[in-house]
Design a protein around this motif. Structure first.
Motif, PDB file in Angstrom:
ATOM      1  N   ASN A  11       0.838  -1.185   0.000  1.00 22.47           N
ATOM      2  CA  ASN A  11       0.000   0.000   0.000  1.00 22.47           C
ATOM      3  C   ASN A  11       0.883   1.247   0.000  1.00 22.47           C
ATOM      4  OD1 ASN A  11      -1.794   2.064   0.624  1.00 22.47           O
ATOM      5  ND2 ASN A  11      -3.017   0.760   1.944  1.00 22.47           N
ATOM      6  N   ALA A  12       0.415   2.343  -0.550  1.00 16.17           N
ATOM      7  CA  ALA A  12       1.183   3.585  -0.589  1.00 16.17           C
ATOM      8  C   ALA A  12       1.447   4.125   0.813  1.00 16.17           C
ATOM      9  CB  ALA A  12       0.462   4.625  -1.414  1.00 16.17           C
ATOM     10  N   LEU A  13       0.560   3.836   1.752  1.00 14.69           N
ATOM     11  CA  LEU A  13       0.727   4.323   3.115  1.00 14.69           C
ATOM     12  C   LEU A  13       1.486   3.335   3.997  1.00 14.69           C
ATOM     13  CD1 LEU A  13      -2.871   5.712   3.645  1.00 14.69           C
ATOM     14  CD2 LEU A  13      -0.824   6.976   2.993  1.00 14.69           C
ATOM     15  N   GLN A  14       1.958   2.266   3.424  1.00 14.66           N
ATOM     16  CA  GLN A  14       2.603   1.193   4.170  1.00 14.66           C
ATOM     17  C   GLN A  14       4.107   1.317   4.012  1.00 14.66           C
ATOM     18  OE1 GLN A  14       1.250  -2.511   2.640  1.00 14.66           O
ATOM     19  NE2 GLN A  14       2.108  -3.725   4.275  1.00 14.66           N
ATOM     20  N   SER A  15       4.845   1.292   5.119  1.00  9.88           N
ATOM     21  CA  SER A  15       6.297   1.399   5.030  1.00  9.88           C
ATOM     22  C   SER A  15       6.964   0.033   5.032  1.00  9.88           C
ATOM     23  CB  SER A  15       6.846   2.245   6.181  1.00  9.88           C
ATOM     24  OG  SER A  15       6.549   1.623   7.415  1.00  9.88           O
ATOM     25  N   GLY A  16       6.347  -0.940   5.662  1.00  5.07           N
ATOM     26  CA  GLY A  16       6.932  -2.268   5.730  1.00  5.07           C
ATOM     27  C   GLY A  16       6.458  -3.159   4.598  1.00  5.07           C
TER      28      GLY A  16
END
Length: 92
Positions: A11-16
């Motif tokens: 996801n674009a908001l996911q860093s991991g």
């Protein structure tokens, strides 16, 4: 019955990279959606489009589709590119 097999993207908001190693078999819609006359919401009588099956590997997803004679298209995962950047590059 047609389906597509692809790998879950980050996801674009996911860093991991959690849960991005799973593969999905998703059925293609067999009929077009039409607006409901009362509410105006889009819907159809196709219940297969609501089904999403997850698998731990691509081979498992392909084996399931072959076992139940489901025609499928494989969507390859695009290569991941990293933009290596230092904090000082923000001020150039």
């Amino acid at each position: 019955m047609a389906a597509r097999i692809y790998q879950i993207q980050k996801n674009a908001l996911q860093s991991g990279k959690a849960r991005t190693d799973k593969w999905v078999l998703e059925f293609a819609p067999s009929e077009a959606k039409k607006p409901d006359p009362l509410t105006g919401w889009a819907g159809s009588g196709d219940t297969q489009s609501q089904v999403k099956l997850t698998f731990p590997s691509l081979d498992a997803a392909r084996a399931y589709a072959d076992k139940y004679e489901i025609g499928y298209t494989f969507i390859p995962t695009p290569p991941k590119t990293l933009k290596i950047q230092a904090y000082a590059d923000n001020f150039r």
